[in-house]
Write a protein that holds these residues in place. Sequence first.
Motif, mmCIF file in Angstrom:
data_model
loop_
_atom_site.group_PDB
_atom_site.id
_atom_site.type_symbol
_atom_site.label_atom_id
_atom_site.label_comp_id
_atom_site.label_asym_id
_atom_site.label_seq_id
_atom_site.Cartn_x
_atom_site.Cartn_y
_atom_site.Cartn_z
ATOM 1 N N PHE A 252 0.868 -1.190 0.000
ATOM 2 C CA PHE A 252 0.000 0.000 0.000
ATOM 3 C C PHE A 252 0.898 1.231 0.000
ATOM 4 O O PHE A 252 1.821 1.348 0.823
ATOM 5 N N GLN A 253 0.653 2.165 -0.911
ATOM 6 C CA GLN A 253 1.496 3.363 -1.014
ATOM 7 C C GLN A 253 0.643 4.630 -0.959
ATOM 8 O O GLN A 253 -0.407 4.717 -1.592
ATOM 9 N N ILE A 254 1.103 5.590 -0.166
ATOM 10 C CA ILE A 254 0.413 6.886 -0.066
ATOM 11 C C ILE A 254 0.759 7.723 -1.296
ATOM 12 O O ILE A 254 1.935 7.976 -1.589
ATOM 13 N N SER A 255 -0.292 8.155 -2.014
ATOM 14 C CA SER A 255 -0.068 8.908 -3.259
ATOM 15 C C SER A 255 -0.323 10.408 -3.105
ATOM 16 O O SER A 255 0.141 11.208 -3.912
ATOM 17 N N SER A 256 -1.074 10.790 -2.076
ATOM 18 C CA SER A 256 -1.406 12.217 -1.933
ATOM 19 C C SER A 256 -1.852 12.508 -0.502
ATOM 20 O O SER A 256 -2.577 11.707 0.102
ATOM 21 N N VAL A 257 -1.389 13.635 0.049
ATOM 22 C CA VAL A 257 -1.837 14.109 1.369
ATOM 23 C C VAL A 257 -2.231 15.574 1.215
ATOM 24 O O VAL A 257 -1.407 16.413 0.861
ATOM 25 N N THR A 258 -3.513 15.874 1.474
ATOM 26 C CA THR A 258 -4.003 17.246 1.325
ATOM 27 C C THR A 258 -4.611 17.731 2.634
ATOM 28 O O THR A 258 -5.444 17.038 3.221
ATOM 29 N N LYS A 259 -4.167 18.911 3.064
ATOM 30 C CA LYS A 259 -4.744 19.508 4.278
ATOM 31 C C LYS A 259 -5.412 20.819 3.914
ATOM 32 O O LYS A 259 -4.816 21.644 3.214
ATOM 33 N N LYS A 260 -6.644 20.985 4.372
ATOM 34 C CA LYS A 260 -7.364 22.241 4.125
ATOM 35 C C LYS A 260 -7.861 22.791 5.457
ATOM 36 O O LYS A 260 -8.480 22.076 6.235
ATOM 37 N N SER A 405 -9.102 21.714 10.584
ATOM 38 C CA SER A 405 -8.466 21.331 9.323
ATOM 39 C C SER A 405 -9.014 19.978 8.886
ATOM 40 O O SER A 405 -9.328 19.130 9.715
ATOM 41 N N THR A 406 -9.159 19.804 7.588
ATOM 42 C CA THR A 406 -9.590 18.538 7.007
ATOM 43 C C THR A 406 -8.417 17.945 6.247
ATOM 44 O O THR A 406 -7.821 18.610 5.395
ATOM 45 N N THR A 407 -8.077 16.714 6.584
ATOM 46 C CA THR A 407 -6.984 16.022 5.902
ATOM 47 C C THR A 407 -7.561 14.923 5.021
ATOM 48 O O THR A 407 -8.344 14.093 5.495
#
Length: 604
Positions: A252-260, A405-407
């Motif tokens: 399993f690989q993390i492709s994107s991390v977005t914090k708003k 914040s929303t991750t």
Amino acid sequence: MIVCIAEKPSVARDIARIIGATSSHDGYMEGNGYQVTWTFGHLCELKEPSDYSDNWKHWSLAALPMIPPRFGIKLIDNDGIRRQFAIVEKLYKEADQIINCGDAGQEGELIQRWVMQKAGVTCPVKRLWISSMTDEAIREGFATLKEQKHYEPLYLAGLSRAIGDWLLGMNATRLYTLKYATNKQVLSIGRVQTPTLALIVQRQKEIDNFKPEPYWMLATIYRNTQFTATKGRFATEEEGKQAFTQIEGKTFQISSVTKKKATEQPKPLYDLTSLQVDCNRKFGYSAEMALNLVQSLYEKKITTYPRVDTQFLTDDIHPKCPQIMNALYKTTFSGVSPYAEHVKAIGGKPLPKPKRIFNNQKVTDHHAIIPTGVIPRALSDAEQHVFDLIARRFIAAFHPDCQYSTTTVLGQAGEIEFKATGKEILQPGWRKVFAQEPVDTQADATPTSAVMPAFTKGESGLHQPTLTEKQTTPPKHYTEATLLRAMETAGKLVDDETLRAALKENGIGRPSSRAGIIETLFKRQYIRRKKKNLEATPTGIALIDTIHEKLLTSAELTGQWEKKLRDIEHRKYDASQFINELKAQITAIVNDVLADTSIRRIGE
């Protein structure tokens, strides 16, 4: 002599004390040039069919529709009412001026106008219009009395509502009972109660006819966090298993991390419906019980006038807010000061005056329900619960926005993408006022404080995939809370506060009458409670199935009537036009039902 008349003896006593009428007599108090008397709610009502015509004394299809050439009023047939009316009538005949101190709303205006008409009043009439029963509010109200004619549209709206309910209720109830009922059963039809019943019946049918369908969800656990496949649900197990085999054993690989970052404003102040909704959700109180409790708080001078449909305050309330906050700071229950720390947190500087709270254009007769600044004493547990809701909502309105914040984290296993989201409160702001409440009772769409692990783009590792069979679920039964919301929006499912406020004009029933409508449906045995849920009974379902006229069952059409009644109150629509339209509609309904050649029966 100036005669003041209130809606209840307890209210009359408060007014008499303030204006110096301290000498008690049978049915009134006197002193300082005033006589203060009261009604017991309604003393008068519209005449019944039998009062107009011998032909209408007995129920007969041939006598329908019943449309009096001119509507009249009469005293309610009760010895106590007749006695009190005789006292009021005598005081009125000798009065130089009358001050109408009835409840400051449509029903309160109608109650007092009918009594004045029945007593043949000819002297000048002034109007006391206040939003709370504090001594200060009563004194201010007497210093700024209004002319009675200023409230003529309010009376016409109340009169039109009463006549509309009579025309539809009296005619449709006799019509459907005579045409379709068995075993001497009366089929009660009402302008608001029938479309409300139709909402419950429709939901009941959706639940009864619901057939669950299986589906499969693909998910995986990585670093103690659940990720769900972005493809959504799989319609067949085979599809799900096929996807499962594609990821089993893969890294399993993390492709994107977005914090708003985002902010959430405090909830609006309470109107009656939103207060009843929260009372039902949090404490299980019925709409009627919640109305009675907040009415009691109003009469005890602790909160402002309750029968309101606005969530805003007028600008002139802002200077009074520090005094209200000070009283909340000093409030104690069982030796505990529940609001002191929250008031202290916004102390030491001027209170803000945001447009989301203060807006003169959004207030007509009364503002939102707030504390008055009178420190509460000797409340019942239930009254304390309701006061606590109002107090916290008021304090929170002046606190800063909640910042969170929303991750959103996207990951990949094989060819399949997965997603996980989490929210973290950065600055609780107004939410601190509700910190002691369980999370699910705070506000809809509450940002949770569950913190996700820190993920880095490109990291990878082992995971545990799962394929789970689930089933689609039926719609939920109405509770009193969700039914009140549906009545407020004429049956439209609306979560957004702004949109819901825009739909209020076309809601069915008034905020003050909705609780009574729901109770009527219980008394008629058209609906029943099962825990918090409202279920339609076989009789309620059969009645709605029998009614083919959309005008009687459609929440949307009934909402349009409500809009016209509001427009009458605001001088935008003619009362006689409303009544004439109703007369034509009732005549059409009678003719349609009489032409029905089916042999449908309710109760067989």
